[in-house]
Design an enzyme around this catalytic site. Structure first.
Site, PDB file in Angstrom:
ATOM      1  N   MET A  51      19.041 -27.788 -22.399  1.00 14.17           N
ATOM      2  CA  MET A  51      20.226 -27.574 -21.848  1.00 14.17           C
ATOM      3  C   MET A  51      21.077 -26.018 -21.988  1.00 14.17           C
ATOM      4  O   MET A  51      21.576 -25.560 -21.114  1.00 14.17           O
ATOM      5  CB  MET A  51      21.202 -28.508 -22.575  1.00 14.17           C
ATOM      6  CG  MET A  51      22.837 -28.703 -21.733  1.00 14.17           C
ATOM      7  SD  MET A  51      23.828 -29.554 -22.729  1.00 14.17           S
ATOM      8  CE  MET A  51      22.962 -31.226 -22.455  1.00 14.17           C
ATOM      9  N   ARG A 101      25.372 -34.894  11.092  1.00 13.61           N
ATOM     10  CA  ARG A 101      26.012 -34.931   9.733  1.00 13.61           C
ATOM     11  C   ARG A 101      27.839 -35.031  10.394  1.00 13.61           C
ATOM     12  O   ARG A 101      27.933 -35.990  10.640  1.00 13.61           O
ATOM     13  CB  ARG A 101      25.935 -33.746   8.991  1.00 13.61           C
ATOM     14  CG  ARG A 101      26.669 -33.799   7.506  1.00 13.61           C
ATOM     15  CD  ARG A 101      26.447 -32.469   6.843  1.00 13.61           C
ATOM     16  NE  ARG A 101      26.746 -31.200   7.230  1.00 13.61           N
ATOM     17  CZ  ARG A 101      26.507 -30.156   6.673  1.00 13.61           C
ATOM     18  NH1 ARG A 101      25.893 -29.948   5.447  1.00 13.61           N
ATOM     19  NH2 ARG A 101      27.128 -29.037   7.306  1.00 13.61           N
ATOM     20  N   TYR A 125      11.103 -30.099 -25.369  1.00 14.23           N
ATOM     21  CA  TYR A 125      10.988 -31.247 -25.314  1.00 14.23           C
ATOM     22  C   TYR A 125       9.743 -32.189 -24.641  1.00 14.23           C
ATOM     23  O   TYR A 125       9.353 -31.322 -23.465  1.00 14.23           O
ATOM     24  CB  TYR A 125      12.217 -31.961 -24.491  1.00 14.23           C
ATOM     25  CG  TYR A 125      13.324 -31.575 -25.256  1.00 14.23           C
ATOM     26  CD1 TYR A 125      13.880 -32.432 -26.483  1.00 14.23           C
ATOM     27  CD2 TYR A 125      14.369 -30.727 -24.987  1.00 14.23           C
ATOM     28  CE1 TYR A 125      14.943 -32.081 -27.219  1.00 14.23           C
ATOM     29  CE2 TYR A 125      15.700 -30.536 -25.673  1.00 14.23           C
ATOM     30  CZ  TYR A 125      15.762 -31.441 -26.521  1.00 14.23           C
ATOM     31  OH  TYR A 125      16.928 -31.033 -27.488  1.00 14.23           O
ATOM     32  N   LYS A 166      32.999 -21.231   0.315  1.00  7.88           N
ATOM     33  CA  LYS A 166      32.819 -22.408  -0.153  1.00  7.88           C
ATOM     34  C   LYS A 166      32.342 -22.484  -1.569  1.00  7.88           C
ATOM     35  O   LYS A 166      31.356 -21.411  -1.964  1.00  7.88           O
ATOM     36  CB  LYS A 166      32.292 -23.506   0.729  1.00  7.88           C
ATOM     37  CG  LYS A 166      30.674 -23.504   0.901  1.00  7.88           C
ATOM     38  CD  LYS A 166      30.456 -24.038   2.262  1.00  7.88           C
ATOM     39  CE  LYS A 166      28.749 -24.087   2.420  1.00  7.88           C
ATOM     40  NZ  LYS A 166      28.296 -24.564   3.676  1.00  7.88           N
TER      41      LYS A 166
HETATM   42  C1  LIG Z   1      27.651 -23.517   4.294  1.00  8.38           C
HETATM   43  C2  LIG Z   1      27.929 -23.497   5.740  1.00  8.38           C
HETATM   44  C3  LIG Z   1      27.543 -22.201   6.382  1.00  8.38           C
HETATM   45  C4  LIG Z   1      26.881 -21.161   5.623  1.00  8.38           C
HETATM   46  O1  LIG Z   1      25.619 -21.167   5.734  1.00  8.38           O
HETATM   47  P1  LIG Z   1      24.541 -20.025   5.058  1.00  8.38           P
HETATM   48  O2  LIG Z   1      23.037 -20.602   5.468  1.00  8.38           O
HETATM   49  O3  LIG Z   1      24.853 -20.278   3.774  1.00  8.38           O
HETATM   50  O4  LIG Z   1      24.870 -18.717   5.792  1.00  8.38           O
HETATM   51  C5  LIG Z   1      27.707 -21.955   7.908  1.00  8.38           C
HETATM   52  N1  LIG Z   1      28.388 -22.965   8.611  1.00  8.38           N
HETATM   53  C6  LIG Z   1      28.644 -24.469   7.799  1.00  8.38           C
HETATM   54  C7  LIG Z   1      29.240 -25.445   8.775  1.00  8.38           C
HETATM   55  C8  LIG Z   1      28.135 -24.403   6.511  1.00  8.38           C
HETATM   56  O5  LIG Z   1      28.526 -25.508   6.144  1.00  8.38           O
END
Ligand SMILES: *Cc1c(COP(=O)(O)O)cnc(C)c1O
Length: 355
Positions: A300, A128, A252, A33
């Site tokens: 930046m 969640r 800054y 992702k």
């Molecule tokens: C992002 C995510 C993972 C991966 O998690 P890591 O800690 O990066 O290994 C696994 N399961 C779900 C549902 C996630 O959103």
């Protein structure tokens, strides 16, 4: 090149194999992702495919389509929530699995007679997404009675990194709740663990699949795990060096004063490249193995570092600076530090170099 990230493909493969071993040889879902945590989802998907990881995880349906459009044919699970339109679109695709967290969605799938593969997401403590645990059995029954294409059931651990006694207890409770839901159901994919679940709770992890993100990329939470190898090295090059005429505020906001006659260098990397502003609270870079602290506020597009007096002759314009890798991140003691945040913040100007 001014600023780039080196991605060590061999070490990535090593980490996947090591985590698979630690998980007692469960199947691996490679989480790519957010453009594979900033590194490049298509490239990472291909590397994973080379070592037999044919199941990928993304955050949303758009990310799944991007992989398909780039020619990636692996199975893909959308870990996050999806809208009704996404379910209709996913129905037309092959092997894109969507997560379901509500009865509304299950009704929709039934009413539209959709046959796409789905995974039920169960909330065991993350609060969640996901069905509440007392609804989980009804959700499973609903899928079975209505012959939905139920491919998986999963949950997500919320506190696998800190490892206080309380967080350990909490994680074990989450796993226990999940186990109780699954019972004897014969479902293809049962999964609860992320990377830190595997590195910290390997003997307790339940199911037949683990979802690996950060661990593949060499980290266990915000610390180093000696069993994993470094994948991610952020580098830049010294672009300017100067000596102060008098005691001078750097950058800054006048937050840091450098004494007269001291040498500092400028690196062409700033927060637009992913150099988080909080790294000025105690981080450093390595140039020719010399530790140079970051001084003043990170800009930046630029960052200033202090060159220790006795090393003045050892650093020149054009020298490579190692900004971040597992060892540096592991050595930092900055409360805001978050490895996921650092990786996914890498900007567009940062070249991704696979080695
Ligand atoms: C992002 C995510 C993972 C991966 O998690 P890591 O800690 O990066 O290994 C696994 N399961 C779900 C549902 C996630 O959103």
């Amino acid at each position: 090149m001014r600023t780039w990230v080196e991605i060590n493909s061999e070490n990535l493969k090593y980490n996947v194999k090591m985590l698979k071993k630690l998980s007692n040889d469960k199947d691996v879902l490679g989480v790519v992702k957010a453009n594979a945590y900033g590194l490049g989802a298509v490239k990472i998907a291909k590397i994973l495919n080379d070592i037999g990881v044919g199941f990928l995880g993304v955050a949303n349906f758009e990310e799944a389509l991007e992989l398909r459009n780039a020619g990636i044919e692996s199975k893909i699970l959308v870990l996050g929530a999806s809208f009704s339109e996404d379910f209709k679109e996913a129905e037309k695709e092959k092997d894109i699995h969507l997560s379901v967290s509500s009865f509304e969605t299950l009704e929709f799938i039934k009413n539209k007679n959709l046959k796409l593969p789905i995974h039920l997401k169960i909330d065991t403590g993350m609060t969640r997404l996901g069905f509440n645990i007392n609804d989980a059995k009804f959700a499973i029954d609903f899928c079975l009675e209505n012959k939905l294409n139920l491919k998986g059931i999963f949950s997500h651990l919320s506190d696998t990194d800190l490892l206080t006694d309380e967080s350990k207890d909490f994680t074990l409770e989450q796993i226990e709740k999940f186990k109780n839901i699954i019972n004897n159901h014969n479902i293809e994919f049962i999964h609860i663990s992320n990377s830190a679940g595997v590195t910290n709770f390997s003997e307790y992890i339940f199911g037949n699949l683990v979802r690996l993100g950060l661990g593949m990329y060499g980290f266990s939470g915000d610390t180093k795990d000696k069993r994993l190898k470094n994948v991610f090295t952020l580098k830049s090059k010294v672009i300017f060096i100067k000596e102060t005429l008098e005691a001078s505020f750097v950058s800054y906001g006048r937050t840091f004063k450098l004494a007269a006659g001291e040498t500092y260098a400028v690196l062409p990397i700033g927060y637009a490249d992913g150099m988080k502003k909080y790294l000025s609270k105690g981080s450093y870079v390595l140039i020719n193995n010399i530790k140079c602290p970051i001084i003043g506020s990170i800009c930046m597009d630029m960052t200033m570092i202090h060159i220790p007096k006795e090393k003045r002759e050892n650093i020149k314009v054009g020298d490579t600076a190692i900004i971040l890798n597992t060892d540096i991140i592991d050595s930092l003691n900055i409360p805001e530090l978050c490895t996921w945040d650092i990786m996914t913040s890498l900007g567009r100007r940062v070249k991704r170099i696979f080695i």
